[in-house]
Design a protein around this motif. Sequence first.
Motif, PDB file in Angstrom:
ATOM      1  N   ASP A 196       2.278  21.460 -64.346  1.00  0.00           N
ATOM      2  CA  ASP A 196       2.487  22.012 -63.250  1.00  0.00           C
ATOM      3  C   ASP A 196       3.242  22.023 -61.665  1.00  0.00           C
ATOM      4  O   ASP A 196       3.224  20.687 -61.888  1.00  0.00           O
ATOM      5  CB  ASP A 196       1.739  22.977 -62.030  1.00  0.00           C
ATOM      6  CG  ASP A 196       1.351  24.380 -63.116  1.00  0.00           C
ATOM      7  OD1 ASP A 196       1.582  24.534 -63.654  1.00  0.00           O
ATOM      8  OD2 ASP A 196       0.424  25.043 -62.269  1.00  0.00           O
ATOM      9  N   ASP A 198       2.950  22.275 -58.924  1.00  0.00           N
ATOM     10  CA  ASP A 198       1.881  22.319 -57.501  1.00  0.00           C
ATOM     11  C   ASP A 198       1.177  21.191 -57.849  1.00  0.00           C
ATOM     12  O   ASP A 198      -0.367  21.364 -57.111  1.00  0.00           O
ATOM     13  CB  ASP A 198       1.647  23.690 -57.122  1.00  0.00           C
ATOM     14  CG  ASP A 198       0.913  24.272 -58.286  1.00  0.00           C
ATOM     15  OD1 ASP A 198       1.241  23.497 -59.267  1.00  0.00           O
ATOM     16  OD2 ASP A 198      -0.182  25.286 -58.075  1.00  0.00           O
ATOM     17  N   HIS A 333      -4.356  19.654 -58.487  1.00  0.00           N
ATOM     18  CA  HIS A 333      -3.716  20.872 -58.140  1.00  0.00           C
ATOM     19  C   HIS A 333      -3.881  21.667 -57.202  1.00  0.00           C
ATOM     20  O   HIS A 333      -5.192  22.270 -56.822  1.00  0.00           O
ATOM     21  CB  HIS A 333      -4.404  21.603 -59.423  1.00  0.00           C
ATOM     22  CG  HIS A 333      -3.001  22.685 -59.993  1.00  0.00           C
ATOM     23  ND1 HIS A 333      -3.430  23.012 -61.402  1.00  0.00           N
ATOM     24  CD2 HIS A 333      -2.111  22.841 -59.527  1.00  0.00           C
ATOM     25  CE1 HIS A 333      -2.415  23.864 -61.732  1.00  0.00           C
ATOM     26  NE2 HIS A 333      -1.749  24.245 -60.334  1.00  0.00           N
ATOM     27  N   ASN A 335      -3.323  24.943 -56.514  1.00  0.00           N
ATOM     28  CA  ASN A 335      -3.134  25.644 -57.249  1.00  0.00           C
ATOM     29  C   ASN A 335      -3.764  27.014 -55.792  1.00  0.00           C
ATOM     30  O   ASN A 335      -5.093  26.659 -55.488  1.00  0.00           O
ATOM     31  CB  ASN A 335      -4.201  26.477 -59.088  1.00  0.00           C
ATOM     32  CG  ASN A 335      -5.308  25.837 -58.072  1.00  0.00           C
ATOM     33  OD1 ASN A 335      -6.110  25.214 -58.237  1.00  0.00           O
ATOM     34  ND2 ASN A 335      -6.369  26.782 -59.339  1.00  0.00           N
TER      35      ASN A 335
HETATM   36 MN   LIG Z   1      -0.118  25.282 -60.424  1.00  0.00          MN
END
Ligand SMILES: [Mn+2]
Length: 371
Positions: A196, A198, A333, A335
């Motif tokens: 990802d 991020d 991460h 998220n």
């Molecule tokens: Mn993510």
Amino acid sequence: MIVESKESYDNQIKIQKLKDTIFAVNEQLGKAKKNGGIASSISAKSIPKSLHCLAMRLVEERIAHPENYTEQEPSPAIEDPSLYHYALFSDNVIAVSVVVRSVVMNAEEPWKHVFHVVTDRMNLAAMKVWFRMRPVEGGAHVEIKAVEDFPFLTSSYVPVLKQLESSNPKYMSMLNHLRFYLPELYPKLHKVLFLDDDVVVQKDLTGLWKIDLDGRVNGAVETCFGSFHRYSHYLNFSHPLIRDNFNSKACAWAFGMNIFDLDAWRREKCTDTYHHWQNLNENHSLWKLGTLPPGLITFYSKTKSLDKSWHVLGLGYNPGISMDEIRNAAVIHYNGNMKPWLDIAMNQYKHLWTKYIDGDMEFVQMCNFGL
Ligand SMILES: [Mn+2]
């Protein structure tokens, strides 16, 4: 007795008043929570000025000096299956730069790492100019493409593109669903690490390609604990198609750092499985939004659980992650809504991301990234 009953009457009045106050405060709390939620989702969805500024500067640079940005012959490394390949799908230039720099700066042999960046048409020029102005160090390779560069992605083949024609594109994007086409995007490759935009990489990741996946397709970190983050949380088990095909107690895993065996994927025909279910979900009756529910379906019983230290989650919403766990993680991460490039980022985690920003880049300085 009269005195006593008078007292009890007064007490009852006090209790009633207290009850009214509690009720009123609770109402206020509810409203405040709702407003807070709206504010945080607005700040999460809007593009900060600095990101916009960077993209504009990069495009401006290209227009001012077109002679510096002629197409280059792609390196043979791009298709060399003996190297370490990454797939990174994003419209965010600074985030992609941070991911790539963090991988390369922690790699023992950076020249063996190949990054496949796919972005949207709008950000393609900016992304290309960035990597031409700031080539990655250590001999690592970067390929930058737009979704439109893959002609097999048509609305007759891809259910999400078909569904986009009739629904709100705000809630679905081809860039997000590209992860379900890895074997077709990279037909010459055997394994790909999906990242990802991020995340931040803190260690050499080559160990991931050496893990035996036991014939499974997807290597991922599991996220369930107790009754939380089970399949029942992501899929609608009141629907017979879900109830009959999946175990509601199966443990969910995370997207964001996944090692995919593309040969196993081709053999198991996972893209067909994904198409089948994505078509069934046209009316959103099997799951609501996102790529994790169709991912849990597509790679059900085809996922190998990885050690948790490979991928530590929650830096975009959970203020209480242990710093030891974060320090020890190969990948962290962000998220959640509090992305590290937003004003609402959590202070205690922000420096772990900003330390990989290319602060020498003139446009980064001009665009006020708050370093
Ligand atoms: Mn993510």
